[in-house]
Design an enzyme around this catalytic site. Structure first.
Site, PDB file in Angstrom:
ATOM      1  N   SER A  99      -8.811   7.345  -1.903  1.00 40.40           N
ATOM      2  CA  SER A  99      -7.716   6.578  -1.309  1.00 40.40           C
ATOM      3  C   SER A  99      -8.144   5.242  -0.718  1.00 40.40           C
ATOM      4  CB  SER A  99      -7.029   7.411  -0.221  1.00 40.40           C
ATOM      5  OG  SER A  99      -7.942   7.777   0.800  1.00 40.40           O
ATOM      6  N   LYS A 150       3.985   9.487  -2.948  1.00 37.67           N
ATOM      7  CA  LYS A 150       3.313   8.280  -3.433  1.00 37.67           C
ATOM      8  C   LYS A 150       4.006   7.822  -4.721  1.00 37.67           C
ATOM      9  CE  LYS A 150      -0.814   9.359  -0.836  1.00 37.67           C
ATOM     10  NZ  LYS A 150      -0.235  10.486  -0.076  1.00 37.67           N
ATOM     11  N   HIS A 175      -3.297  10.320  -5.352  1.00 37.08           N
ATOM     12  CA  HIS A 175      -3.083   8.930  -5.771  1.00 37.08           C
ATOM     13  C   HIS A 175      -3.166   8.746  -7.283  1.00 37.08           C
ATOM     14  CE1 HIS A 175      -3.157   7.283  -1.650  1.00 37.08           C
ATOM     15  NE2 HIS A 175      -4.003   8.267  -1.412  1.00 37.08           N
TER      16      HIS A 175
END
Length: 384
Positions: A172, A230, A200
Protein backbone atom coordinates in the site's frame (compact mmCIF):
# COMPACT_ATOMS: atom_id res chain seq x y z
CA UNK A 1 -2.66 12.03 42.52
CA UNK A 2 -6.30 11.67 41.40
CA UNK A 3 -6.84 8.95 38.81
CA UNK A 4 -8.30 11.39 36.29
CA UNK A 5 -5.22 13.64 36.60
CA UNK A 6 -2.90 10.66 35.99
CA UNK A 7 -4.75 9.84 32.79
CA UNK A 8 -4.71 13.46 31.64
CA UNK A 9 -0.94 13.59 32.18
CA UNK A 10 -0.50 10.38 30.22
CA UNK A 11 -2.45 11.73 27.24
CA UNK A 12 -0.67 15.08 27.37
CA UNK A 13 2.73 13.39 27.48
CA UNK A 14 1.97 11.18 24.48
CA UNK A 15 0.69 14.18 22.54
CA UNK A 16 3.72 16.33 23.37
CA UNK A 17 6.12 13.59 22.37
CA UNK A 18 4.53 13.25 18.94
CA UNK A 19 4.31 17.03 18.48
CA UNK A 20 8.00 17.35 19.35
CA UNK A 21 8.76 14.75 16.68
CA UNK A 22 6.67 16.82 14.23
CA UNK A 23 4.54 13.72 13.60
CA UNK A 24 1.19 14.84 14.99
CA UNK A 25 -1.55 13.87 12.55
CA UNK A 26 -4.34 16.22 11.52
CA UNK A 27 -7.69 15.21 10.09
CA UNK A 28 -8.91 17.49 7.31
CA UNK A 29 -12.28 17.59 5.56
CA UNK A 30 -11.87 16.62 1.91
CA UNK A 31 -13.96 19.22 0.10
CA UNK A 32 -15.60 18.66 -3.27
CA UNK A 33 -13.46 21.32 -4.96
CA UNK A 34 -10.21 19.56 -4.09
CA UNK A 35 -8.44 17.50 -6.76
CA UNK A 36 -7.94 14.22 -4.93
CA UNK A 37 -4.77 12.22 -5.60
CA UNK A 38 -4.79 10.61 -2.16
CA UNK A 39 -7.78 8.24 -2.20
CA UNK A 40 -8.15 4.62 -3.26
CA UNK A 41 -11.19 4.88 -5.57
CA UNK A 42 -9.05 3.53 -8.40
CA UNK A 43 -11.82 2.98 -10.95
CA UNK A 44 -14.00 5.92 -9.92
CA UNK A 45 -16.88 3.60 -9.05
CA UNK A 46 -17.70 5.39 -5.79
CA UNK A 47 -19.14 8.14 -8.01
CA UNK A 48 -20.68 5.92 -10.69
CA UNK A 49 -24.42 6.71 -10.94
CA UNK A 50 -25.29 3.02 -11.33
CA UNK A 51 -23.49 2.10 -8.10
CA UNK A 52 -25.10 5.02 -6.28
CA UNK A 53 -28.55 4.01 -7.56
CA UNK A 54 -28.01 0.39 -6.49
CA UNK A 55 -27.11 1.55 -2.99
CA UNK A 56 -30.18 3.75 -2.74
CA UNK A 57 -32.45 0.94 -3.97
CA UNK A 58 -30.77 -1.51 -1.57
CA UNK A 59 -31.56 0.80 1.36
CA UNK A 60 -35.18 1.12 0.26
CA UNK A 61 -35.57 -2.63 -0.16
CA UNK A 62 -33.57 -4.00 2.78
CA UNK A 63 -33.29 -1.06 5.20
CA UNK A 64 -30.47 1.29 6.08
CA UNK A 65 -28.70 -1.27 8.28
CA UNK A 66 -28.59 -5.03 8.78
CA UNK A 67 -29.70 -4.69 12.40
CA UNK A 68 -27.79 -7.69 13.76
CA UNK A 69 -24.70 -9.82 13.28
CA UNK A 70 -24.54 -12.33 10.42
CA UNK A 71 -25.10 -15.29 12.74
CA UNK A 72 -28.14 -13.79 14.45
CA UNK A 73 -30.51 -12.20 11.95
CA UNK A 74 -28.38 -9.73 10.02
CA UNK A 75 -27.40 -11.99 7.10
CA UNK A 76 -29.77 -11.14 4.26
CA UNK A 77 -30.22 -12.55 0.76
CA UNK A 78 -28.21 -9.68 -0.74
CA UNK A 79 -25.22 -10.67 1.45
CA UNK A 80 -25.57 -14.25 0.24
CA UNK A 81 -25.67 -13.09 -3.38
CA UNK A 82 -22.58 -10.95 -2.93
CA UNK A 83 -20.60 -13.75 -1.28
CA UNK A 84 -21.50 -16.08 -4.15
CA UNK A 85 -20.47 -13.47 -6.73
CA UNK A 86 -17.15 -12.79 -4.99
CA UNK A 87 -16.36 -16.51 -4.78
CA UNK A 88 -17.05 -16.97 -8.49
CA UNK A 89 -15.03 -13.88 -9.42
CA UNK A 90 -11.96 -15.06 -7.50
CA UNK A 91 -12.30 -18.73 -8.48
CA UNK A 92 -12.92 -19.96 -4.94
CA UNK A 93 -15.54 -22.27 -3.44
CA UNK A 94 -16.79 -19.77 -0.88
CA UNK A 95 -16.42 -16.20 0.31
CA UNK A 96 -17.23 -14.57 3.66
CA UNK A 97 -18.09 -10.89 4.13
CA UNK A 98 -16.46 -8.75 6.82
CA UNK A 99 -17.34 -5.18 7.77
CA UNK A 100 -13.81 -3.84 7.09
CA UNK A 101 -10.53 -5.08 5.68
CA UNK A 102 -8.88 -4.55 9.06
CA UNK A 103 -11.47 -6.83 10.68
CA UNK A 104 -10.99 -9.45 7.97
CA UNK A 105 -7.25 -9.69 8.60
CA UNK A 106 -7.67 -9.69 12.38
CA UNK A 107 -10.34 -12.37 12.09
CA UNK A 108 -8.39 -14.70 9.83
CA UNK A 109 -5.19 -14.62 11.86
CA UNK A 110 -6.95 -14.84 15.22
CA UNK A 111 -9.05 -17.80 14.02
CA UNK A 112 -6.24 -19.76 12.36
CA UNK A 113 -3.13 -19.06 14.43
CA UNK A 114 -2.20 -19.82 18.02
CA UNK A 115 1.03 -20.07 20.05
CA UNK A 116 1.87 -23.31 18.21
CA UNK A 117 1.62 -21.63 14.79
CA UNK A 118 4.53 -19.99 12.99
CA UNK A 119 3.69 -16.86 10.98
CA UNK A 120 6.01 -15.45 8.32
CA UNK A 121 5.21 -11.93 7.14
CA UNK A 122 6.71 -9.58 4.57
CA UNK A 123 8.34 -6.65 6.38
CA UNK A 124 6.13 -4.16 4.54
CA UNK A 125 2.81 -5.86 5.27
CA UNK A 126 -0.16 -3.71 6.28
CA UNK A 127 -0.63 -2.84 9.95
CA UNK A 128 -3.78 -4.98 10.17
CA UNK A 129 -1.77 -8.11 9.34
CA UNK A 130 0.84 -7.27 11.95
CA UNK A 131 -1.85 -6.58 14.54
CA UNK A 132 -3.64 -9.81 13.65
CA UNK A 133 -0.45 -11.74 14.28
CA UNK A 134 -0.08 -10.11 17.69
CA UNK A 135 -3.71 -10.89 18.55
CA UNK A 136 -3.27 -14.55 17.60
CA UNK A 137 -0.42 -15.13 20.04
CA UNK A 138 1.55 -16.93 17.33
CA UNK A 139 5.28 -16.58 16.92
CA UNK A 140 5.74 -14.15 14.05
CA UNK A 141 8.85 -13.67 11.91
CA UNK A 142 9.21 -10.98 9.23
CA UNK A 143 11.16 -11.70 6.06
CA UNK A 144 12.89 -9.08 3.93
CA UNK A 145 10.56 -7.36 1.48
CA UNK A 146 9.81 -9.58 -1.53
CA UNK A 147 12.83 -11.72 -0.66
CA UNK A 148 11.97 -15.37 -1.21
CA UNK A 149 15.44 -16.57 -0.15
CA UNK A 150 15.01 -14.97 3.28
CA UNK A 151 11.53 -16.47 3.57
CA UNK A 152 12.84 -19.92 2.63
CA UNK A 153 15.61 -19.64 5.22
CA UNK A 154 13.11 -18.82 7.96
CA UNK A 155 10.70 -21.57 6.92
CA UNK A 156 13.47 -24.17 6.84
CA UNK A 157 14.41 -23.35 10.44
CA UNK A 158 10.85 -23.73 11.74
CA UNK A 159 9.61 -26.94 13.32
CA UNK A 160 6.10 -25.61 13.96
CA UNK A 161 3.31 -28.03 12.94
CA UNK A 162 1.38 -25.23 11.24
CA UNK A 163 3.08 -22.56 9.15
CA UNK A 164 1.39 -19.58 7.53
CA UNK A 165 3.06 -17.21 5.06
CA UNK A 166 1.35 -13.80 4.86
CA UNK A 167 1.84 -11.06 2.29
CA UNK A 168 0.16 -8.02 0.85
CA UNK A 169 -0.68 -8.42 -2.83
CA UNK A 170 0.00 -4.81 -3.80
CA UNK A 171 1.97 -3.03 -1.07
CA UNK A 172 0.00 0.00 0.00
CA UNK A 173 2.87 2.46 0.52
CA UNK A 174 5.22 1.34 -2.28
CA UNK A 175 2.82 0.20 -5.00
CA UNK A 176 4.92 -2.85 -5.94
CA UNK A 177 3.37 -6.30 -6.35
CA UNK A 178 4.17 -9.51 -4.50
CA UNK A 179 5.65 -12.39 -6.49
CA UNK A 180 2.72 -14.73 -5.98
CA UNK A 181 4.17 -17.60 -8.00
CA UNK A 182 7.36 -17.71 -5.90
CA UNK A 183 5.50 -17.25 -2.60
CA UNK A 184 3.17 -20.12 -3.49
CA UNK A 185 6.05 -22.38 -4.52
CA UNK A 186 8.15 -21.70 -1.42
CA UNK A 187 5.12 -22.12 0.86
CA UNK A 188 4.20 -25.47 -0.67
CA UNK A 189 7.81 -26.67 -0.43
CA UNK A 190 7.61 -26.15 3.34
CA UNK A 191 4.02 -27.33 3.91
CA UNK A 192 2.86 -23.81 4.70
CA UNK A 193 -0.37 -22.11 3.75
CA UNK A 194 -0.21 -18.79 1.91
CA UNK A 195 -2.44 -15.83 2.79
CA UNK A 196 -2.56 -12.86 0.40
CA UNK A 197 -4.24 -9.56 1.26
CA UNK A 198 -4.96 -8.17 -2.21
CA UNK A 199 -6.73 -5.01 -1.04
CA UNK A 200 -5.07 -2.79 -3.66
CA UNK A 201 -4.93 -5.30 -6.51
CA UNK A 202 -8.52 -6.47 -6.75
CA UNK A 203 -10.40 -4.63 -9.47
CA UNK A 204 -7.14 -3.25 -10.90
CA UNK A 205 -4.94 -6.22 -11.84
CA UNK A 206 -5.75 -9.43 -13.71
CA UNK A 207 -7.65 -10.11 -16.92
CA UNK A 208 -11.06 -9.75 -15.26
CA UNK A 209 -9.90 -7.49 -12.44
CA UNK A 210 -9.63 -10.37 -9.99
CA UNK A 211 -6.27 -9.13 -8.74
CA UNK A 212 -2.67 -10.25 -8.51
CA UNK A 213 -3.79 -13.79 -7.61
CA UNK A 214 -5.56 -14.24 -10.97
CA UNK A 215 -4.55 -17.63 -12.31
CA UNK A 216 -3.68 -19.02 -8.87
CA UNK A 217 -6.24 -21.40 -7.36
CA UNK A 218 -6.89 -22.14 -3.70
CA UNK A 219 -4.19 -24.82 -3.68
CA UNK A 220 -1.60 -22.14 -4.45
CA UNK A 221 -3.23 -19.37 -2.39
CA UNK A 222 -5.51 -20.97 0.21
CA UNK A 223 -6.48 -17.66 1.85
CA UNK A 224 -7.40 -14.60 -0.20
CA UNK A 225 -8.47 -11.36 1.45
CA UNK A 226 -9.94 -8.49 -0.54
CA UNK A 227 -11.46 -5.13 0.30
CA UNK A 228 -14.48 -3.52 -1.30
CA UNK A 229 -13.72 0.11 -0.42
CA UNK A 230 -10.95 0.64 -2.96
CA UNK A 231 -11.36 -0.31 -6.63
CA UNK A 232 -14.97 -1.42 -6.08
CA UNK A 233 -15.80 1.95 -4.54
CA UNK A 234 -18.01 0.79 -1.64
CA UNK A 235 -17.01 -0.55 1.79
CA UNK A 236 -16.23 -3.76 3.63
CA UNK A 237 -14.11 -6.79 2.84
CA UNK A 238 -14.20 -10.52 2.23
CA UNK A 239 -12.16 -13.67 2.65
CA UNK A 240 -12.30 -16.28 -0.13
CA UNK A 241 -11.13 -19.89 -0.06
CA UNK A 242 -12.26 -23.48 0.16
CA UNK A 243 -15.47 -24.35 2.01
CA UNK A 244 -13.61 -25.78 5.02
CA UNK A 245 -11.73 -22.50 5.54
CA UNK A 246 -14.86 -20.39 5.31
CA UNK A 247 -16.76 -22.65 7.70
CA UNK A 248 -13.89 -22.41 10.18
CA UNK A 249 -13.85 -18.60 9.99
CA UNK A 250 -17.62 -18.48 10.41
CA UNK A 251 -17.27 -20.43 13.64
CA UNK A 252 -14.08 -18.92 15.09
CA UNK A 253 -13.33 -15.46 13.64
CA UNK A 254 -14.40 -13.15 16.46
CA UNK A 255 -14.39 -10.01 14.28
CA UNK A 256 -16.98 -11.74 12.08
CA UNK A 257 -19.13 -13.25 14.80
CA UNK A 258 -19.40 -10.34 17.20
CA UNK A 259 -20.25 -7.38 15.00
CA UNK A 260 -23.22 -6.09 13.04
CA UNK A 261 -23.35 -7.28 9.45
CA UNK A 262 -22.47 -4.98 6.57
CA UNK A 263 -25.36 -2.63 5.66
CA UNK A 264 -27.38 -4.37 2.94
CA UNK A 265 -27.35 -1.24 0.78
CA UNK A 266 -23.54 -1.51 0.63
CA UNK A 267 -23.82 -5.13 -0.47
CA UNK A 268 -26.26 -4.13 -3.21
CA UNK A 269 -23.94 -1.36 -4.41
CA UNK A 270 -20.99 -3.75 -4.40
CA UNK A 271 -22.87 -6.27 -6.55
CA UNK A 272 -23.39 -3.53 -9.14
CA UNK A 273 -19.76 -2.41 -8.95
CA UNK A 274 -18.58 -5.99 -9.35
CA UNK A 275 -20.70 -6.38 -12.48
CA UNK A 276 -19.16 -3.21 -13.94
CA UNK A 277 -15.62 -4.36 -13.16
CA UNK A 278 -16.15 -7.66 -14.94
CA UNK A 279 -18.08 -6.41 -17.95
CA UNK A 280 -16.40 -3.07 -18.63
CA UNK A 281 -12.60 -3.46 -18.83
CA UNK A 282 -12.32 0.07 -20.23
CA UNK A 283 -12.12 1.39 -16.66
CA UNK A 284 -8.93 -0.59 -16.04
CA UNK A 285 -7.62 0.37 -19.46
CA UNK A 286 -8.20 4.05 -18.70
CA UNK A 287 -6.45 3.68 -15.38
CA UNK A 288 -3.45 2.03 -17.06
CA UNK A 289 -3.20 4.92 -19.52
CA UNK A 290 -3.23 7.38 -16.63
CA UNK A 291 -0.50 5.50 -14.78
CA UNK A 292 1.72 5.42 -17.88
CA UNK A 293 1.09 9.10 -18.65
CA UNK A 294 1.86 10.23 -15.10
CA UNK A 295 5.08 8.21 -14.99
CA UNK A 296 6.25 9.56 -18.36
CA UNK A 297 5.63 13.16 -17.29
CA UNK A 298 7.16 12.69 -13.84
CA UNK A 299 10.25 10.98 -15.21
CA UNK A 300 10.72 13.78 -17.73
CA UNK A 301 11.01 16.16 -14.77
CA UNK A 302 13.44 13.90 -12.94
CA UNK A 303 11.06 13.37 -10.01
CA UNK A 304 12.10 10.57 -7.61
CA UNK A 305 9.51 7.96 -8.55
CA UNK A 306 9.40 4.48 -7.07
CA UNK A 307 9.32 1.47 -9.38
CA UNK A 308 5.55 1.01 -9.33
CA UNK A 309 3.17 0.31 -12.20
CA UNK A 310 0.02 0.25 -10.08
CA UNK A 311 -2.20 3.24 -9.20
CA UNK A 312 -0.01 3.84 -6.13
CA UNK A 313 2.82 6.12 -7.27
CA UNK A 314 5.14 7.08 -4.39
CA UNK A 315 7.39 10.10 -4.77
CA UNK A 316 10.34 9.28 -2.53
CA UNK A 317 11.38 12.54 -0.90
CA UNK A 318 13.08 10.97 2.12
CA UNK A 319 13.09 14.04 4.32
CA UNK A 320 9.99 14.52 6.51
CA UNK A 321 9.92 18.36 6.51
CA UNK A 322 10.44 18.30 2.75
CA UNK A 323 7.55 15.88 2.30
CA UNK A 324 5.21 17.97 4.43
CA UNK A 325 6.26 21.17 2.62
CA UNK A 326 5.54 19.68 -0.81
CA UNK A 327 2.13 18.42 0.35
CA UNK A 328 1.28 21.86 1.78
CA UNK A 329 2.27 23.62 -1.45
CA UNK A 330 0.12 21.24 -3.48
CA UNK A 331 -2.78 21.82 -1.07
CA UNK A 332 -2.49 25.55 -1.73
CA UNK A 333 -3.10 24.71 -5.39
CA UNK A 334 -6.20 22.68 -4.48
CA UNK A 335 -4.47 19.31 -4.90
CA UNK A 336 -4.50 16.67 -2.19
CA UNK A 337 -1.86 13.93 -1.96
CA UNK A 338 -0.88 11.61 0.84
CA UNK A 339 2.09 12.81 2.90
CA UNK A 340 3.46 9.61 4.40
CA UNK A 341 6.17 9.60 7.05
CA UNK A 342 7.36 7.43 9.93
CA UNK A 343 6.12 5.43 11.71
CA UNK A 344 3.94 4.41 8.73
CA UNK A 345 7.12 4.02 6.65
CA UNK A 346 10.73 3.51 7.84
CA UNK A 347 12.89 6.43 8.95
CA UNK A 348 14.31 8.25 5.96
CA UNK A 349 11.60 6.90 3.65
CA UNK A 350 9.04 9.72 3.81
CA UNK A 351 7.15 10.15 0.56
CA UNK A 352 4.20 11.64 -1.21
CA UNK A 353 1.79 8.79 -1.85
CA UNK A 354 0.10 9.75 -5.12
CA UNK A 355 -2.80 7.61 -6.25
CA UNK A 356 -4.38 7.65 -9.68
CA UNK A 357 -7.94 6.90 -10.72
CA UNK A 358 -9.79 6.21 -13.94
CA UNK A 359 -11.97 9.15 -12.90
CA UNK A 360 -9.10 11.61 -13.31
CA UNK A 361 -8.63 13.38 -16.65
CA UNK A 362 -5.32 14.01 -18.37
CA UNK A 363 -5.87 17.66 -17.49
CA UNK A 364 -6.06 16.70 -13.81
CA UNK A 365 -2.77 14.85 -14.10
CA UNK A 366 -1.19 17.80 -15.93
CA UNK A 367 -2.27 20.04 -13.05
CA UNK A 368 -0.63 17.67 -10.56
CA UNK A 369 2.56 17.55 -12.63
CA UNK A 370 2.65 21.35 -12.79
CA UNK A 371 2.33 21.50 -9.00
CA UNK A 372 5.12 18.96 -8.47
CA UNK A 373 7.32 20.83 -10.93
CA UNK A 374 6.72 24.05 -9.00
CA UNK A 375 7.73 22.34 -5.73
CA UNK A 376 10.92 21.08 -7.32
CA UNK A 377 11.73 24.41 -8.96
CA UNK A 378 11.31 26.27 -5.66
CA UNK A 379 13.81 23.97 -4.01
CA UNK A 380 16.31 24.52 -6.82
CA UNK A 381 15.91 28.28 -6.59
CA UNK A 382 16.09 28.34 -2.78
CA UNK A 383 18.10 25.32 -1.59
CA UNK A 384 17.85 24.53 2.11
Amino acid sequence: MPVSEAWQQRLASARQQRVDQQRWRYRRVNTLGTLDFAGNDYLGLAHDPRVQAAQAEGARRFGAGAGASHLVSGHLEVHDALEDALAEWTGRQRALLFSTGYMANLGVLQALADPHTALFQDRLNHASLLDGATLSGARSRRFHHRNSADLERLLARSSAPHKLVVSDGVFSMDGDVADIATLAHVSQQHNAWLMVDDAHGLGVLGDNGSGCVAGFDSQAVPILVGTLGKALGTAGAFVAGDAALIEHLTQFARSYIYTTAQPPSIAAATLEALTIVQREPEYRQQLTRHINYFRQQAQALGLPLADSHTPIQPLLLGNEPRTMAWAAKLAQRGIRVGAIRPPTVPNGAARLRITLSARHSLGDIDRLIEGLNACQSEETACPA
